[in-house]
Enzyme design. Structure first.
Site, PDB file in Angstrom:
ATOM      1  N   THR A  47       0.908  -1.130   0.036  1.00  0.00           N
ATOM      2  CA  THR A  47       0.063  -0.020   0.051  1.00  0.00           C
ATOM      3  C   THR A  47       1.039   1.256   0.039  1.00  0.00           C
ATOM      4  OG1 THR A  47      -1.606  -1.540   1.326  1.00  0.00           O
ATOM      5  CG2 THR A  47      -2.149   1.111   1.228  1.00  0.00           C
ATOM      6  N   TYR A 136       5.355 -13.593   3.033  1.00  0.00           N
ATOM      7  CA  TYR A 136       4.252 -12.835   2.441  1.00  0.00           C
ATOM      8  C   TYR A 136       3.645 -13.707   1.388  1.00  0.00           C
ATOM      9  CZ  TYR A 136       1.909  -8.325   0.613  1.00  0.00           C
ATOM     10  OH  TYR A 136       1.122  -7.458   0.510  1.00  0.00           O
ATOM     11  N   LYS A 164       2.402 -13.306   6.550  1.00  0.00           N
ATOM     12  CA  LYS A 164       1.134 -12.114   6.108  1.00  0.00           C
ATOM     13  C   LYS A 164       0.595 -12.919   4.848  1.00  0.00           C
ATOM     14  CE  LYS A 164      -0.361  -8.130   4.019  1.00  0.00           C
ATOM     15  NZ  LYS A 164       0.057  -6.722   3.382  1.00  0.00           N
ATOM     16  N   ILE A 203      -2.032  -7.421   9.150  1.00  0.00           N
ATOM     17  CA  ILE A 203      -1.196  -6.035   8.417  1.00  0.00           C
ATOM     18  C   ILE A 203      -2.188  -5.862   7.294  1.00  0.00           C
ATOM     19  CG2 ILE A 203       0.670  -5.537   6.748  1.00  0.00           C
ATOM     20  CD1 ILE A 203       2.174  -7.795   8.016  1.00  0.00           C
TER      21      ILE A 203
END
Length: 293
Positions: A47, A136, A164, A203
């Site tokens: 982001t 991730y 995540k 997250i």
């Protein structure tokens, strides 16, 4: 081991209209988010447009961010890169300025996709750092899915303690929860249910535009006040459904701007929302403004 429970806000990188980073506003946003009670800030997150930041820009953001945060919440820095030496260099630099954990993508873009290859990639990084690694899982962006079996194997490394999970497959998410590793949800639209299922925290990109509500949702789940948590969730959900299907980062940054957090600007090659998309986003945000009023 860092305790990354709670709301780890995947922080935006504020840009000026010409695409330059507004470092002063970056520090102001940190103050706003810390004041909102978030448990961690993820700097250089997706982001935050990590793919479109230079290494030197990331280093400056991480140094400024860790100094400004000053231990008031966790500092997680994304140090992903395509080149192995660069991943290690970025990781060691982030650790040196105070990162509590490092978020690192698997070796995407024609890197090894077999489990041994991915394991060896993280094993080399693990040996080069002394803080937690957050793997991730975002196969829709990388083309690589980290299986629950591989996650459990990775969790045997010294520093690889978290994943995540942004895939959105809640079955796999719950399989992760059966391993010895710690799970952080990254799929906006499953946040409430992931927390209820046992995810250690999140997250969360959408927390950029609703940090206080995100913290409140987490606190309600911890208190097992599921009726109030679900009521709050229903007010969050329209915007979450919108951003998950629309261009994600431009939507989050525009929503944040509308709610008083940042400029709404993106860096090329990303582009702002169309007028039609902007109108739909405003409508989806209406329930959150009703909360605030």
């Amino acid at each position: 081991m860092a305790e990354l429970k709670g709301i780890n806000l995947a922080m935006q990188t504020p840009f000026e209209p010409n695409g330059a980073i507004d470092y002063g506003l970056f520090e102001e946003l940190i103050e706003k988010y810390v004041s909102a009670g978030v448990h961690g800030l993820v700097l250089g997150a997706g982001t935050g447009q990590h793919p479109y930041l230079t290494e030197s820009e990331c280093n400056r953001l991480y140094e400024l961010g860790a100094k400004r945060i000053a231990g008031r919440c966790n500092v997680v820095c994304q140090t992903s890169a395509l080149n192995m030496d660069e991943v290690i260099r970025r990781s060691q630099q982030a650790e040196s300025v105070g990162a509590d954990a490092l978020m690192i993508l698997p070796p995407y873009l024609e890197g090894p996709s077999d489990e041994d290859g991915i394991f060896n990639f993280y094993k080399e990084i693990d040996a080069a750092v002394g803080v937690d690694i957050v793997g991730y899982n975002i196969p829709q962006a990388t083309g690589i899915a980290v299986s629950p079996r591989l996650f459990d194997r990775l969790s045997g490394l010294k520093n690889f303690n978290y994943i995540k999970d942004s895939a959105g497959d809640f079955t796999v998410h719950q399989e992760y929860l059966q391993t010895r590793g710690r799970v952080l949800n990254g799929c906006d639209t499953t946040t409430l249910y992931a927390l209820m299922a046992g995810a250690r925290g999140v997250i969360w990109g959408a927390a950029n535009y609703m940090p206080r509500e995100a913290v409140e949702l987490y606190n309600l789940v911890v208190a097992k006040d599921f009726e109030r948590a679900l009521a709050l969730w229903q007010r969050m959900l329209p915007s979450l459904l919108f951003i998950w299907r629309a261009p994600y980062t431009p939507s989050v940054l525009r929503a944040a701007q509308l709610r008083g957090f940042g400029t709404g600007n993106v860096r090329k090659p990303l582009a702002k929302l169309s007028a039609e998309q902007d109108t739909a986003l405003r409508a989806a945000l209406t329930p959150l403004f009703e909360i605030a009023s």
